[in-house]
Scaffold this active site. Structure first.
Site, mmCIF file in Angstrom:
data_model
loop_
_atom_site.group_PDB
_atom_site.id
_atom_site.type_symbol
_atom_site.label_atom_id
_atom_site.label_comp_id
_atom_site.label_asym_id
_atom_site.label_seq_id
_atom_site.Cartn_x
_atom_site.Cartn_y
_atom_site.Cartn_z
ATOM 1 N N HIS A 129 -6.926 0.702 -6.597
ATOM 2 C CA HIS A 129 -7.588 -0.278 -5.471
ATOM 3 C C HIS A 129 -8.190 -1.551 -6.008
ATOM 4 O O HIS A 129 -9.282 -1.664 -5.562
ATOM 5 C CB HIS A 129 -8.362 0.607 -4.388
ATOM 6 C CG HIS A 129 -8.403 -0.058 -3.016
ATOM 7 N ND1 HIS A 129 -7.663 -1.188 -2.574
ATOM 8 C CD2 HIS A 129 -8.843 0.118 -1.788
ATOM 9 C CE1 HIS A 129 -7.927 -1.505 -1.319
ATOM 10 N NE2 HIS A 129 -8.595 -0.585 -0.948
ATOM 11 N N ARG B 74 0.916 -1.231 -0.184
ATOM 12 C CA ARG B 74 -0.037 0.089 -0.072
ATOM 13 C C ARG B 74 0.953 1.283 0.007
ATOM 14 O O ARG B 74 1.624 1.582 1.052
ATOM 15 C CB ARG B 74 -0.855 0.086 0.988
ATOM 16 C CG ARG B 74 -1.830 1.400 1.446
ATOM 17 C CD ARG B 74 -2.852 1.348 2.423
ATOM 18 N NE ARG B 74 -3.898 0.349 2.245
ATOM 19 C CZ ARG B 74 -5.312 0.461 2.375
ATOM 20 N NH1 ARG B 74 -5.494 1.331 3.269
ATOM 21 N NH2 ARG B 74 -6.175 0.091 1.734
ATOM 22 N N ARG C 200 -13.708 -8.718 1.627
ATOM 23 C CA ARG C 200 -12.175 -8.458 0.967
ATOM 24 C C ARG C 200 -11.483 -9.937 1.591
ATOM 25 O O ARG C 200 -10.420 -10.034 0.461
ATOM 26 C CB ARG C 200 -11.494 -7.352 1.908
ATOM 27 C CG ARG C 200 -12.159 -5.920 1.577
ATOM 28 C CD ARG C 200 -11.703 -5.476 0.346
ATOM 29 N NE ARG C 200 -10.298 -5.398 0.440
ATOM 30 C CZ ARG C 200 -9.544 -4.384 0.813
ATOM 31 N NH1 ARG C 200 -10.154 -3.367 1.234
ATOM 32 N NH2 ARG C 200 -8.315 -4.379 0.753
ATOM 33 N N GLN D 189 -10.049 -3.723 -3.581
ATOM 34 C CA GLN D 189 -11.595 -3.535 -3.204
ATOM 35 C C GLN D 189 -12.734 -3.785 -4.174
ATOM 36 O O GLN D 189 -13.960 -4.209 -3.943
ATOM 37 C CB GLN D 189 -11.395 -1.867 -2.813
ATOM 38 C CG GLN D 189 -12.718 -1.306 -2.388
ATOM 39 C CD GLN D 189 -12.832 -1.774 -0.880
ATOM 40 O OE1 GLN D 189 -11.707 -1.516 -0.095
ATOM 41 N NE2 GLN D 189 -14.038 -2.062 -0.549
ATOM 42 N N CYS E 168 -16.277 1.416 0.221
ATOM 43 C CA CYS E 168 -15.169 0.951 0.663
ATOM 44 C C CYS E 168 -14.829 0.823 2.039
ATOM 45 O O CYS E 168 -14.175 -0.067 2.504
ATOM 46 C CB CYS E 168 -14.119 1.190 -0.377
ATOM 47 S SG CYS E 168 -13.918 2.964 0.023
ATOM 48 N N ASP F 194 -17.296 6.797 -1.266
ATOM 49 C CA ASP F 194 -15.926 6.703 -0.682
ATOM 50 C C ASP F 194 -15.667 8.142 -0.128
ATOM 51 O O ASP F 194 -16.612 9.026 -0.384
ATOM 52 C CB ASP F 194 -14.896 6.660 -1.767
ATOM 53 C CG ASP F 194 -13.589 6.389 -1.375
ATOM 54 O OD1 ASP F 194 -13.369 6.141 0.072
ATOM 55 O OD2 ASP F 194 -12.650 6.151 -2.082
HETATM 56 N N1 CP Z 1 -11.240 -0.283 2.150
HETATM 57 C C1 CP Z 1 -9.922 -0.198 2.645
HETATM 58 O O1 CP Z 1 -8.896 -0.754 2.092
HETATM 59 O O2 CP Z 1 -9.757 -0.039 4.218
HETATM 60 P P1 CP Z 1 -8.431 0.144 4.697
HETATM 61 O O3 CP Z 1 -8.003 1.591 4.209
HETATM 62 O O4 CP Z 1 -8.805 0.250 6.328
HETATM 63 O O5 CP Z 1 -7.753 -0.828 4.475
HETATM 64 N N1 NVA Z 2 -10.105 6.813 -1.557
HETATM 65 C C1 NVA Z 2 -9.606 6.449 -0.419
HETATM 66 C C2 NVA Z 2 -9.969 4.763 0.048
HETATM 67 C C3 NVA Z 2 -9.554 4.320 1.059
HETATM 68 C C4 NVA Z 2 -9.998 2.861 1.439
HETATM 69 C C5 NVA Z 2 -8.137 6.660 0.031
HETATM 70 O O1 NVA Z 2 -7.452 6.236 -1.065
HETATM 71 O O2 NVA Z 2 -7.725 7.090 1.156
#
Ligand code: CP
Ligand code: NVA
Length: 313
Positions: free
Chosen positions: A132, A105, A295, A135, A267, A227
């Site tokens: 992502h 990430r 997930r 997701q 998400c 989101d």
């Molecule tokens: N939706 C998602 O990726 O959640 P987190 O940021 O908590 O991992």
């Molecule tokens: N768009 C959000 C998604 C979090 C899972 C971010 O990138 O923070």
């Protein structure tokens, strides 16, 4: 990008691979319910390299490995210091000696792409500033559970043309769904991505649209998707951004305009009272927590695919 080794984005994988992943995710879920954990990943190790916070992604990857008899460890991005303590290439050449899969990430999408190129082990994109994919796969599984065949259904993403919106659009294209982005002017998905994805919709006779009026956008939708308005890394833009997004809240009024067929997902994490109201999130149309659970199953399917294609299974 090595499509057999890594999962960076969905579109390059193509329709068949995504359908197979969704089918296997459903199998993984059913198996866990019937038989409990198994040992398919015995002796296998995943490492999670996370530059941004996470609840769902970190827990579900760790639980996925553990439930299948493998192990997962968390790498502290700060202490590894890619490019500071040692070069990216050297980090990759170390990790591949110990691990079976690297889950990343990062802010930079290019960093994940480079790690995938440099390391001989599978690399999974667990969210970048651009996309992502895990997701979107969890959404696909959830949508199938609630609505069966996805072909011809419409998902309307209400909010920022961000990483989650992009991966959902990729999933929608590959599953022959219609995709609508309801966003304020200036917050569309990048033009270069739209040029890439639109032919995928056209080939399947479905539509990709950007509509600025949220009420017009949601009418007849099968799924409304939400989101945060301000993604991780954009916190400095919060004040400036939020004012543009106030009409893009998924609330009871917007849900009613969408119609009684519409389900709602997010998400997560959700900023309740901003992009979605408590009433909607806690209401009977919401499937957000089903998606959060999924997930786990979707990521097991991803790891299985990469382990199989690299001789680890
Ligand atoms: N939706 C998602 O990726 O959640 P987190 O940021 O908590 O991992
Ligand atoms: N768009 C959000 C998604 C979090 C899972 C971010 O990138 O923070």
């Amino acid at each position: 990008m090595n499509l057999q080794k890594d999962l960076i984005d969905l579109l390059p994988l193509g329709e068949q691979a995504v359908q197979e992943l969704l089918a296997d995710a459903a199998i993984q879920k059913a198996r866990l319910r019937q038989n409990g954990p198994d040992t398919e990943f015995a002796g296998r190790t995943a490492a999670l390299y996370f530059e941004k916070p996470s609840l769902r992604t970190r827990v579900t990857f760790e639980v996925a490995m553990n439930q299948k008899g493998g192990q997962a460890l968390h790498l502290d991005a700060g202490s590894i210091g890619i490019g500071k303590r040692e070069s990216l290439a050297d980090v990759a050449r170390n990790l591949e000696r110990w691990l079976d899969v690297l889950v990343c990430r990062t802010y930079s999408h290019e960093l994940v792409e480079s790690l995938a190129k440099l390391a001989k082990i599978p690399v999974i994109n667990a969210l970048t500033d651009i996309s992502h994919p895990c997701q979107a796969l969890a959404f696909g599984l959830t949508a199938r559970e609630h609505r069966g065949d996805l072909q011809g259904l419409t998902v309307v993403f209400v909010g920022d043309g961000n990483n989650v919106a992009r991966s959902l659009a990729e999933l929608a294209a590959l599953c022959a769904m219609n995709f609508v982005l309801a966003c304020p002017p200036g917050f569309e998905l990048p033009e270069s991505f739209v040029r890439q994805v639109v032919p995928e919709f056209h080939r399947r006779g479905t539509r990709f649209e950007t509509i600025h009026d949220p009420k017009e956008a949601v009418r007849g939708a099968d799924f409304l998707y939400s989101d945060v308005w301000v993604s991780m890394g954009q916190e400095g833009q919060k004040g400036e951004k939020v004012s543009h997004f106030l009409p893009y809240q998924i609330n009871s009024e917007l849900l009613e305009i969408a119609g009684s067929q519409a389900l709602v997902s997010h998400c997560l994490p959700a900023h309740r009272g901003e992009e979605i109201t408590d009433l909607v999130m806690d209401g009977e149309k919401a499937v957000c927590f089903d998606e959060a659970e999924n997930r786990l199953h979707a990521q097991k399917a991803v790891i299985r695919r990469l382990f199989r294609s690299t001789g680890r299974l």
